[in-house]
Design a protein around this motif. Sequence first.
Motif, PDB file in Angstrom:
ATOM      1  N   TRP A  83     -10.455   9.082  -4.039  1.00  0.00           N
ATOM      2  CA  TRP A  83     -10.193   9.817  -2.790  1.00  0.00           C
ATOM      3  C   TRP A  83     -11.245  10.910  -2.568  1.00  0.00           C
ATOM      4  CZ3 TRP A  83      -8.920  14.995  -1.916  1.00  0.00           C
ATOM      5  CH2 TRP A  83      -8.415  15.295  -0.644  1.00  0.00           C
ATOM      6  N   MET A  84     -11.585  11.610  -3.651  1.00  0.00           N
ATOM      7  CA  MET A  84     -12.541  12.711  -3.498  1.00  0.00           C
ATOM      8  C   MET A  84     -13.917  12.226  -3.069  1.00  0.00           C
ATOM      9  SD  MET A  84     -11.445  15.254  -6.593  1.00  0.00           S
ATOM     10  CE  MET A  84     -12.684  16.496  -6.288  1.00  0.00           C
ATOM     11  N   MET A  85     -14.334  11.081  -3.580  1.00  0.00           N
ATOM     12  CA  MET A  85     -15.674  10.610  -3.208  1.00  0.00           C
ATOM     13  C   MET A  85     -15.662   9.937  -1.836  1.00  0.00           C
ATOM     14  SD  MET A  85     -17.263  12.004  -5.560  1.00  0.00           S
ATOM     15  CE  MET A  85     -18.840  11.616  -4.828  1.00  0.00           C
ATOM     16  N   ALA A  86     -14.528   9.333  -1.457  1.00  0.00           N
ATOM     17  CA  ALA A  86     -14.419   8.811  -0.082  1.00  0.00           C
ATOM     18  C   ALA A  86     -14.496   9.981   0.900  1.00  0.00           C
ATOM     19  CB  ALA A  86     -13.104   8.048   0.098  1.00  0.00           C
ATOM     20  N   LYS A  87     -13.913  11.094   0.484  1.00  0.00           N
ATOM     21  CA  LYS A  87     -13.958  12.302   1.317  1.00  0.00           C
ATOM     22  C   LYS A  87     -15.395  12.769   1.550  1.00  0.00           C
ATOM     23  CE  LYS A  87     -11.967  16.866   1.553  1.00  0.00           C
ATOM     24  NZ  LYS A  87     -11.505  18.041   0.832  1.00  0.00           N
ATOM     25  N   ARG A  88     -16.236  12.530   0.555  1.00  0.00           N
ATOM     26  CA  ARG A  88     -17.648  12.901   0.726  1.00  0.00           C
ATOM     27  C   ARG A  88     -18.465  11.758   1.322  1.00  0.00           C
ATOM     28  NH1 ARG A  88     -17.640  17.389   2.143  1.00  0.00           N
ATOM     29  NH2 ARG A  88     -19.887  17.155   2.226  1.00  0.00           N
ATOM     30  N   GLY A  89     -17.775  10.811   1.939  1.00  0.00           N
ATOM     31  CA  GLY A  89     -18.487   9.831   2.761  1.00  0.00           C
ATOM     32  C   GLY A  89     -18.821   8.504   2.110  1.00  0.00           C
ATOM     33  N   LEU A  90     -18.305   8.243   0.898  1.00  0.00           N
ATOM     34  CA  LEU A  90     -18.597   6.943   0.279  1.00  0.00           C
ATOM     35  C   LEU A  90     -17.590   5.890   0.741  1.00  0.00           C
ATOM     36  CD1 LEU A  90     -19.485   7.731  -3.463  1.00  0.00           C
ATOM     37  CD2 LEU A  90     -21.033   7.148  -1.579  1.00  0.00           C
ATOM     38  N   ARG A  91     -18.121   4.738   1.095  1.00  0.00           N
ATOM     39  CA  ARG A  91     -17.247   3.582   1.276  1.00  0.00           C
ATOM     40  C   ARG A  91     -17.055   2.980  -0.112  1.00  0.00           C
ATOM     41  NH1 ARG A  91     -15.066   1.235   5.012  1.00  0.00           N
ATOM     42  NH2 ARG A  91     -16.191   2.281   6.676  1.00  0.00           N
ATOM     43  N   LEU A  92     -15.815   2.594  -0.442  1.00  0.00           N
ATOM     44  CA  LEU A  92     -15.524   2.245  -1.831  1.00  0.00           C
ATOM     45  C   LEU A  92     -15.342   0.757  -2.058  1.00  0.00           C
ATOM     46  CD1 LEU A  92     -12.770   4.943  -2.595  1.00  0.00           C
ATOM     47  CD2 LEU A  92     -15.224   5.078  -3.143  1.00  0.00           C
ATOM     48  N   ASN A  93     -15.820   0.323  -3.212  1.00  0.00           N
ATOM     49  CA  ASN A  93     -15.191  -0.850  -3.788  1.00  0.00           C
ATOM     50  C   ASN A  93     -14.719  -0.445  -5.186  1.00  0.00           C
ATOM     51  OD1 ASN A  93     -17.525  -1.088  -5.290  1.00  0.00           O
ATOM     52  ND2 ASN A  93     -18.352  -2.746  -4.043  1.00  0.00           N
ATOM     53  N   ALA A  94     -13.905  -1.302  -5.788  1.00  0.00           N
ATOM     54  CA  ALA A  94     -13.224  -0.876  -7.009  1.00  0.00           C
ATOM     55  C   ALA A  94     -13.343  -1.940  -8.088  1.00  0.00           C
ATOM     56  CB  ALA A  94     -11.755  -0.618  -6.702  1.00  0.00           C
ATOM     57  N   VAL A  95     -13.443  -1.462  -9.331  1.00  0.00           N
ATOM     58  CA  VAL A  95     -13.460  -2.376 -10.471  1.00  0.00           C
ATOM     59  C   VAL A  95     -12.279  -2.033 -11.365  1.00  0.00           C
ATOM     60  CG1 VAL A  95     -14.730  -3.115 -12.524  1.00  0.00           C
ATOM     61  CG2 VAL A  95     -15.978  -2.583 -10.425  1.00  0.00           C
ATOM     62  N   HIS A  96     -11.505  -3.053 -11.709  1.00  0.00           N
ATOM     63  CA  HIS A  96     -10.385  -2.831 -12.625  1.00  0.00           C
ATOM     64  C   HIS A  96     -10.478  -3.817 -13.791  1.00  0.00           C
ATOM     65  CE1 HIS A  96      -6.477  -1.938 -14.198  1.00  0.00           C
ATOM     66  NE2 HIS A  96      -6.116  -3.204 -14.074  1.00  0.00           N
ATOM     67  N   PHE A  97     -10.327  -3.291 -14.992  1.00  0.00           N
ATOM     68  CA  PHE A  97     -10.381  -4.134 -16.189  1.00  0.00           C
ATOM     69  C   PHE A  97      -8.959  -4.483 -16.617  1.00  0.00           C
ATOM     70  CE2 PHE A  97     -14.331  -1.934 -15.936  1.00  0.00           C
ATOM     71  CZ  PHE A  97     -15.278  -2.864 -16.369  1.00  0.00           C
TER      72      PHE A  97
END
Length: 390
Positions: A196-210
């Motif tokens: 959430w914090m980095m999306a707030k600084r304008g990053l569009r996210l993808n996610a990796v889950h192990f």
Amino acid sequence: MKEIILIKVGEIVLKGLNRKSFESMLIRSIKHALNGTSQCKISSAQSTIYVEPCYEDADIDEICERLEKVFGIVAFHRAVVAEKNMESITSTALSYLEEYLESANTFKVEAKRSDKSFPLKSPEICRELGGKILEKFNHLTVDVHNPEIQVTVEVRDFGAYIHAGVIRGAGGVPVGSSGNGTILISGGIDSPVAAWMMAKRGLRLNAVHFASPPYTSQRAEDKVVRLLKKVSAYAGNITMYTVPFTEIQEKIKKDCPEELFTIIMRRLMMQISQRIAENTDSSCLITGESLGQVASQTMKAIVTTDEAADMVVFRPLIGMDKEEIIRISRKIDTFDISIEPYEDCCTVFTPKHPRTKPVLKYVKEAQEKAGFDEMIETALNDLKITYINP
Ligand code: ATP
Ligand code: MG
């Protein structure tokens, strides 16, 4: 009375030449956030974005709730529009704010006149409307310093806007304006907050889950999907890559010294995540690490983990206490999901005495001796992809 919403664009006004592109990204975010709710017309003029519902029965409360989650919005107002003459401004304000004014004791009027052709100057608008309010609601007194209600009149190009309250936005900058980032997401409290914090600084996210079935369950993975769904209410669409991690973890257990299990596992997580990031046009990794929180997050452990990736790794929680992190996780509504008791691959095969001061050279030697290259390729060929929408 038909309400519209005025959004003040805040920080993005500062971006000089980039301003137009920031503004169009923000408008895109707003449109995306309002998808599926009442249809609205969205336009911009004079550092303000206008959200105007197309129909009378629009659900303004829901529109506001969604706007509160759009990064790049500092504040917004619910407002009504009057014609640009004092008669219309007065009658519109008196009826729109009736309930408000009845229940208050003090008020003040503020006027902003961006249309300089309007015949009255701002202080005159205040005096005239203030007088009319006092006439109708004679229990009220004016308090210019600390009023219970501040009535604002903004005389702009296309009308006079009247509002009496401000709703705080989520702040930050529009999602996508800083590029793409890859969050390493677990089912815990920290990583959704970091996302959430980095999306707030304008990053569009993808996610990796192990995931390490059968040591970790399908329900643990579903929990991560539910967490990302909460994050996506702010961050927009997220693509999640689930990495089959069982074989790698079993090999770590079989072929590496016990006290290095966790640190080697974390290095492999970084390496695999970096490969996924590179393949998905993402320029950084993000983790929920916080200095000193657990054995794998001591200074030495983080340095040893970090060395495994050449890509920049953002750790937005690095200087935060658990309490501060929890406060955000409650705010973004991930906390209750995070504390559901499902296992994470990090808690599989945890050593009794993990090295808190690992020496990079020995860790690398142990990792190289065991040899994970082929298994990394196999895992990357077997990713499961899940698309997550708000
Ligand atoms: P969290 O609350 O985010 O799980 P944590 O305090 O439990 O963090 P660790 O379990 O050591 O700490 O994990 C540190 C970071 O490593 C996490 O914040 C996350 O970014 C990443 N991570 C941990 N487990 C996983 C996983 N199963 N898949 C992807 N990333 C993970
Ligand atoms: Mg964890």
